[in-house]
Write a protein that holds these residues in place. Structure first.
Motif: not given
Length: 390
Positions: A212-218, A255-260
């Motif tokens: 989550i941290e890795l791809y959240g930054d990207k 990619i598809v989640c909402r509102h964090g």
């Protein structure tokens, strides 16, 4: 000897370059079994023994090999070669090198991978795919510690530590005369049994948060969290594709989640038919090893756990982790999954769960899945009672 620090992370120097690779790009040691594995790996890394890493695809075998090289203190390079990536006619020259004119197209001399790894570590992945004639030559190189290029009569001395990896049962391959027994025993001086992800559930959530941290930054996302129901869903899944599959599932959910917040419906699980059994165990390790195996070459691994056994494993991980509101988390996850599976049809969901429609409606309201306008279809429920309509 004390166990290594919890949550030690192993990753590739540049994981972004492996976007299309099937390899696991991270190993995070949180589960007790993983910590024992890491301690075992670091203990054998300090020796010069040849190592055989056994594990399913996507469990992180190359990361283990890289860690062995790093902990060994060898000053030379780490060279990784996939034995299944070359044709039988080319792999000889690739591994051992060739002289100019040794074969058609050999316009100049070239060092092989063994020479390239001199002073360091050579990692041979998918060693079980090595053709029988090359198994003989590899055995000779390991015994004599020197290599002879194709087209040459001069031997080149080697100072190379070999780490091999496989996801097949080499013991069975030996019995089937597809792999040389003498090479098998030479490779497995020290063996590392890398458990599949489903057998180390304590690693699942820490790895998910890492991705989550890795791809959240990207993706330039603000902080994203897993809902309790999403955590329960991750722990309940069997992970036939191991860490690589977990990475893909988390990437898609971001990619598809909402509102964090990542919820169970954001996951795209693609279970394989015939869940893979644990990888076969290698030869007997020294007495007293915490990962000691009692399996002999040629014996199959234990059968994959049944769904109820997987659920019990997930419960154990949740209980050990001190999960708050555990009962509500598990109950909510079950209700949500069943309701989604039945396309929000209350009668079918009640029948699937084996409860009455009134009980289901209470649960749906409790977890915010049914508003005042919720409706039932005009069918009889699981208990045989007439359906209510509004």
């Amino acid at each position: 000897m004390s166990l290594p620090a919890v949550n030690q992370l192993l990753s590739f120097p540049d994981p972004t370059s492996l976007a299309r690779s099937h390899r696991a790009k991270a190993l995070l040691f949180h589960d007790r079994r993983s910590l024992e594995l890491l301690e075992h790996v670091e203990r054998i890394a300090r020796s010069e023994a040849t190592v055989l890493v056994i594990g399913e695809t996507g469990t992180g075998k190359e990361l283990i090999a890289r860690h062995i090289h790093k902990q060994s203190g060898r000053k030379g390079p780490f060279v990784a070669v996939n034995c299944g990536a070359f044709s039988e006619s080319l792999i000889d020259a690739e591994l051992f090198g060739h002289e100019s004119g040794a074969f058609t197209g050999a316009s100049q001399a070239r060092a092989g991978w063994f020479e390239a790894a001199n002073g360091g570590t050579l990692f041979l992945d998918e060693i079980g795919d090595l053709p029988m004639p090359l198994q003989v030559k590899l055995l000779r190189v390991l015994q004599e510690r020197q290599v002879v290029r194709l087209g040459s009569r001069r031997a080149t001395p080697l100072d190379v530590r070999l780490v091999a990896a496989t996801n097949i049962d080499l013991g069975a391959a030996v019995e089937g005369q597809r792999f040389r027994a003498d090479l098998y025993w030479r490779l497995s001086v020290a063996s590392v049994q890398l458990p599949p992800l489903r057998e180390r559930p304590g690693d699942i959530l820490p790895l998910a948060r890492h991705f989550i941290e890795l791809y959240g930054d990207k993706l330039q996302l603000d902080e994203v969290a897993l809902s309790p129901e999403a955590e329960a869903a991750l722990l309940a899944y069997a992970w036939p594709g191991n860490i690589r599959e977990l990475e893909n599932v988390v990437h898609y959910a971001l990619i598809v989640c909402r509102h964090g917040v990542i919820r169970p419906q954001d996951f795209r699980f693609v279970p394989l038919r015939g869940r893979p059994a644990p990888a076969p165990l290698g030869p007997l390790p020294p007495h007293g090893d915490p990962l000691a195996s009692t399996a002999l070459p040629g014996r199959c691994g234990a059968a994959a756990p049944e769904p109820v056994e997987q659920l019990l494993t997930a419960f154990e991980a949740l209980l050990a982790g001190g999960q708050r509101d555990l009962f509500r988390t598990v109950e909510a996850s079950l209700v949500r999954h069943a309701y989604t599976r039945c396309d929000d049809n209350q009668v079918q969901t009640a029948r699937l769960l084996g409860v009455t429609r009134n009980t289901l409606r209470t649960l749906l309201k409790r977890y915010g899945l049914l508003g005042d306008g919720g409706e039932l279809t005009g069918e009889a429920d699981a208990a045989g009672e007439p359906a209510l309509t509004h």
